[in-house]
Design an enzyme around this catalytic site. Structure first.
Site, short mmCIF file in Angstrom:
data_model
loop_
_atom_site.label_atom_id
_atom_site.label_comp_id
_atom_site.label_asym_id
_atom_site.label_seq_id
_atom_site.Cartn_x
_atom_site.Cartn_y
_atom_site.Cartn_z
N HIS A 196 -7.41 -4.62 9.63
CA HIS A 196 -7.17 -4.50 8.38
C HIS A 196 -6.04 -5.12 7.83
O HIS A 196 -5.12 -5.33 8.79
CB HIS A 196 -7.36 -2.96 7.91
N GLU B 27 -9.80 -1.81 4.82
CA GLU B 27 -10.63 -1.37 5.96
C GLU B 27 -11.66 -2.50 6.02
O GLU B 27 -12.29 -3.08 5.10
CB GLU B 27 -11.00 -0.03 5.86
N ASP C 77 0.87 -1.18 0.09
CA ASP C 77 -0.06 0.02 -0.11
C ASP C 77 0.74 1.18 -0.28
O ASP C 77 2.12 1.10 0.29
CB ASP C 77 -1.06 0.01 1.11
N ASN D 215 -7.94 -2.12 13.64
CA ASN D 215 -9.30 -2.71 13.15
C ASN D 215 -9.33 -4.13 12.54
O ASN D 215 -10.64 -4.19 11.99
CB ASN D 215 -9.98 -1.63 12.61
C1 GLP Z 1 -0.96 0.01 8.48
C2 GLP Z 1 -0.56 -0.48 7.29
C3 GLP Z 1 -0.59 -1.99 7.17
C4 GLP Z 1 0.09 -2.50 8.29
C5 GLP Z 1 -0.58 -2.32 9.64
C6 GLP Z 1 -0.06 -2.27 11.01
O1 GLP Z 1 -1.88 1.10 8.57
N1 GLP Z 1 -1.37 -0.17 6.21
O2 GLP Z 1 0.02 -2.46 5.79
O3 GLP Z 1 0.68 -3.73 8.31
O4 GLP Z 1 -1.54 -0.93 9.41
O5 GLP Z 1 0.70 -1.16 11.17
P1 GLP Z 1 1.80 -1.28 12.67
O6 GLP Z 1 2.66 -2.15 12.25
O7 GLP Z 1 2.33 0.13 12.50
O8 GLP Z 1 0.94 -1.56 13.75
#
Ligand code: GLP
Length: 262
Positions: free
Chosen positions: A152, A157, A81, A150
């Site tokens: 995702h 989402e 992403d 959440n």
């Molecule tokens: C983010 C990214 C995801 C990531 C997830 C966890 O928003 N879009 O690709 O894996 O949420 O993030 P974190 O590792 O900072 O908790």
């Protein structure tokens, strides 16, 4: 290391849980998995994630690549992403994150590392081109995922269609709030949209490793693992995949039912 399959909920299929004592152990295990994939197939196609979770994984992967002299220059990578509206030089773009944490120190080739374009004049056309690029190299061999608070994966989402392909999404207020920590230093506003591989894109990877660290993820992880497939939790789509391993530390595993933690 504790490794187990399980019964009930998400892991009723062939998914496996790998519960390790501390986050450094998880980073070692997932970095080792990625390094093994590159060693076994120097032209491997990897799907990569960002976020705080992946920082120690990439640090450890770079260390392995360097000390074991593993050549990553022929590996192709596709990131999950990118934020809409952040150009690749923006300090909070995922282009910048990947260059800093993995691509430059790990010796990856710029022509083979793909991250969705968040500033394309025609975002829909850019998303289609991203899908074509993945197909052109024969699909993703190993996809690494983090887990959003959440439920995702990528930026898919709650409510995301399970057959979705790379597309533009509106970020939920929860995701924007949680990710605001990365934008605080620069004072830049948190984008409202992102480009993400779709759930359908992710599900086509041949192998998937999900990485979950820390107490803060314990509730959502337990919900995702124990609930049946649900549109409310995009990560539950992974129940339909034949080869998924969930890597977590004891802190993240803290709310799993005891029978899954034994
Ligand atoms: C983010 C990214 C995801 C990531 C997830 C966890 O928003 N879009 O690709 O894996 O949420 O993030 P974190 O590792 O900072 O908790």
């Amino acid at each position: 290391m504790t490794e187990r399959g399980s019964s009930g909920g998400l892991t009723a299929g062939s998914a496996r849980l790998c519960i390790l004592p501390a986050r450094a152990d998880v980073a070692d295990a997932v970095a080792g998995l990625l390094a093994d994939a590159i060693r076994a197939a120097p032209i491997a196609v990897l799907g990569l994630a960002t976020g705080a979770t992946m920082v120690p994984v990439y640090r450890q992967l770079v260390a392995i690549l360097r000390t074991q002299r593993i050549d990553a220059s022929r590996v192709t990578t596709f990131n999950l992403d990118e934020y809409v509206g952040l150009d690749r030089q923006h300090p909070q773009s995922y282009h910048t994150y990947m260059a800093r944490h993995l691509f430059l120190p790990g010796g990856f080739s710029p022509g083979r590392t793909f991250v969705p374009d968040g500033v394309a004049a025609d975002l829909t056309a850019a998303c289609d081109a991203y899908e074509r690029a993945i197909r052109a190299v024969g699909g993703i061999d190993l996809q690494v995922l983090g887990l959003g608070p959440n439920g995702h994966i990528g930026f898919n989402e709650p409510g995301a269609a399970w057959d979705s392909r790379t597309h533009v999404v509106d970020l939920s207020s929860e995701t924007r709030r949680v990710n605001a920590r990365f934008f605080r230093k620069s004072g830049a506003p948190v984008p409202h949209q992102a480009v993400t591989m779709g759930l359908g894109t992710i599900m086509e990877a041949r192998r998937i490793a999900v990485v979950v660290l820390g107490h803060a993820k314990a509730d959502i992880l337990a919900r995702v693992i124990t609930s049946g497939p649900s549109l409310h939790y995009p990560a539950t789509a992974l129940a339909g995949h034949p080869c998924v391993t969930w890597y977590m530390d004891e802190a993240a595993a803290g709310r799993l039912p005891p029978f899954l933690r034994k």
